[in-house]
Design an enzyme around this catalytic site. Sequence first.
Site, PDB file in Angstrom:
ATOM      1  N   HIS A 207      -2.448 -14.671  -1.140  1.00 14.67           N
ATOM      2  CA  HIS A 207      -3.335 -15.242  -0.122  1.00 14.67           C
ATOM      3  C   HIS A 207      -4.779 -14.824  -0.366  1.00 14.67           C
ATOM      4  O   HIS A 207      -5.057 -13.730  -0.844  1.00 14.67           O
ATOM      5  CB  HIS A 207      -2.866 -14.913   1.293  1.00 14.67           C
ATOM      6  CG  HIS A 207      -2.994 -13.493   1.743  1.00 14.67           C
ATOM      7  ND1 HIS A 207      -4.156 -12.986   2.288  1.00 14.67           N
ATOM      8  CD2 HIS A 207      -2.101 -12.479   1.769  1.00 14.67           C
ATOM      9  CE1 HIS A 207      -3.961 -11.719   2.634  1.00 14.67           C
ATOM     10  NE2 HIS A 207      -2.732 -11.377   2.326  1.00 14.67           N
ATOM     11  N   ASP A 228      -5.752  -6.144   0.249  1.00 16.50           N
ATOM     12  CA  ASP A 228      -5.059  -7.194   1.012  1.00 16.50           C
ATOM     13  C   ASP A 228      -5.974  -8.392   1.212  1.00 16.50           C
ATOM     14  O   ASP A 228      -6.679  -8.468   2.196  1.00 16.50           O
ATOM     15  CB  ASP A 228      -4.601  -6.614   2.351  1.00 16.50           C
ATOM     16  CG  ASP A 228      -3.784  -7.598   3.172  1.00 16.50           C
ATOM     17  OD1 ASP A 228      -3.316  -8.597   2.611  1.00 16.50           O
ATOM     18  OD2 ASP A 228      -3.637  -7.366   4.382  1.00 16.50           O
ATOM     19  N   GLU A 262      -3.347 -16.733   5.601  1.00 17.39           N
ATOM     20  CA  GLU A 262      -2.057 -16.023   5.683  1.00 17.39           C
ATOM     21  C   GLU A 262      -2.043 -15.089   6.877  1.00 17.39           C
ATOM     22  O   GLU A 262      -1.028 -14.930   7.566  1.00 17.39           O
ATOM     23  CB  GLU A 262      -1.810 -15.218   4.396  1.00 17.39           C
ATOM     24  CG  GLU A 262      -0.446 -14.546   4.315  1.00 17.39           C
ATOM     25  CD  GLU A 262      -0.425 -13.099   4.787  1.00 17.39           C
ATOM     26  OE1 GLU A 262       0.652 -12.496   4.793  1.00 17.39           O
ATOM     27  OE2 GLU A 262      -1.489 -12.559   5.175  1.00 17.39           O
ATOM     28  N   GLU A 263      -3.193 -14.450   7.129  1.00 15.28           N
ATOM     29  CA  GLU A 263      -3.257 -13.393   8.140  1.00 15.28           C
ATOM     30  C   GLU A 263      -3.156 -13.916   9.569  1.00 15.28           C
ATOM     31  O   GLU A 263      -3.044 -13.143  10.505  1.00 15.28           O
ATOM     32  CB  GLU A 263      -4.570 -12.601   7.978  1.00 15.28           C
ATOM     33  CG  GLU A 263      -4.764 -11.965   6.604  1.00 15.28           C
ATOM     34  CD  GLU A 263      -3.896 -10.730   6.381  1.00 15.28           C
ATOM     35  OE1 GLU A 263      -3.003 -10.463   7.203  1.00 15.28           O
ATOM     36  OE2 GLU A 263      -4.130 -10.039   5.383  1.00 15.28           O
ATOM     37  N   ASP A 290       1.185  -9.886  -2.910  1.00 15.61           N
ATOM     38  CA  ASP A 290       0.343  -9.595  -1.748  1.00 15.61           C
ATOM     39  C   ASP A 290       0.198  -8.083  -1.659  1.00 15.61           C
ATOM     40  O   ASP A 290       1.102  -7.401  -1.201  1.00 15.61           O
ATOM     41  CB  ASP A 290       1.005 -10.163  -0.491  1.00 15.61           C
ATOM     42  CG  ASP A 290       0.122 -10.023   0.741  1.00 15.61           C
ATOM     43  OD1 ASP A 290      -0.973  -9.449   0.633  1.00 15.61           O
ATOM     44  OD2 ASP A 290       0.545 -10.490   1.824  1.00 15.61           O
ATOM     45  N   HIS A 371      -6.300  -4.116   6.910  1.00 15.98           N
ATOM     46  CA  HIS A 371      -6.957  -4.823   8.012  1.00 15.98           C
ATOM     47  C   HIS A 371      -8.080  -4.009   8.661  1.00 15.98           C
ATOM     48  O   HIS A 371      -8.350  -4.148   9.850  1.00 15.98           O
ATOM     49  CB  HIS A 371      -5.929  -5.260   9.078  1.00 15.98           C
ATOM     50  CG  HIS A 371      -4.863  -6.153   8.532  1.00 15.98           C
ATOM     51  ND1 HIS A 371      -3.737  -6.506   9.233  1.00 15.98           N
ATOM     52  CD2 HIS A 371      -4.752  -6.792   7.341  1.00 15.98           C
ATOM     53  CE1 HIS A 371      -2.976  -7.305   8.505  1.00 15.98           C
ATOM     54  NE2 HIS A 371      -3.568  -7.482   7.358  1.00 15.98           N
TER      55      HIS A 371
END
Length: 419
Positions: A207, A228, A262-263, A290, A371
């Site tokens: 992603h 990520d 994706e998130e 990922d 994140h």
Amino acid sequence: TVRARADGRRGPPTTTAAPDDPFAPVYIVTSDATWQGIRGLARGVARPRDSTGMPLVIAETRADRLGDISRYVHENERRCGGYFAFPDRAQAEAFVRGDRAKLAMAKSALARYALDNQATVGRWLPQVQEQRLYDTINHLSRYRNRYYASSHGRTSAEWIREHWQSLAAGRSDVTTELCSTCSTQPSVILTIRGWDLPDEVVVLGAHLDSINGSTRNDPNQLAPGADDDASGIATLTETLRIALADGWQPRRTVKFMGYAAEEVGLRGSNAIAQSFRASGVNVVSVLQVDMTNYKSGAVTDMKLISDYSNTDLKNFFVTLFDTYLAPMGLTRSNTACGYACSDHASWTNAGYPAAMMFEAGDPGGSFPYIHTPYDTLATMGESAQHSVKFTQFALAYLGETAKTRGRVTGGPAQVLPAQ
Ligand code: ZN
């Protein structure tokens, strides 16, 4: 179907997915287990099961709460993803009704594939350059974010497409496109046409978006997303560079995919997988990468994701690893990642064989800066060395699934200087 604009610029953009309105309703499909933790953020409206018997919840929430839901999933379940998202309830319900995960996990895949392409894979493996992986991660993590609803999310996707296209200069059998109906952000697809089995499609995906779980749908959020999943895009990019610089021509068709959004509910990959299913595209195998660049402490180099994956393909991954990577001293283990943890789940749901190799992480099995604004190369030792291993795995996968028809001679097969 996925309406891709051939040059990514002409024609009106067509967005049918969730709008940018922070208060827009969003319907998520998640596991009952995750639902128990996010009840304050969403209102449950249905409790179906998927084809594997997994108890699910369809819940209504708002766009500005998706960050909080993502934060719950990564803080409490130590993973990303965690749900599929839809703009209305009817689409969420239709998605669960049409689920084919049970079939996808059990169906025979790659069973007839022998490992017989050492000539190609062996030539490729020593060509992986850590500096190039570093450069791609560095470029992508210097956008303020790659959030699906921000301008940075769009320009970073366009950069990936242009970069991949530049690697394919002079190749008439390679095309690139932006999937503009995948989300408010485009997904990127590069296709190398297969010579002998063009209707059998091999997919490699990662992603391209990022998220900061502490901000509420802020288009200016700080979300470098180096691990990520800039590391996954870098892994695909270096794999592609080596194959094309080699003049490689596959027997099967290959598609490299950078998935949008994706998130916020696996939207880019789900749009593509459902569109391929609707039009009968024969995807024979999917590799998901990922997070490939974080390792801390005494842990194995790579972890095979055990759930929501195809059994034959997982066994094939183990054989690939033991044949090509174990002799270099690398080690592997297994881990489960839960419902809808990454884009392979979109393919599994649509009935296609998919599997995922995941980074080592720390001894607790996670990446502590996921994140957050600290998901940077600095917190990964200013190095892309762990992504080197995943690129080697992706090259082995590419060579042994798509196979080699031949090599372009006198073409663009020259190595360009590092950017
Ligand atoms: Zn991710």
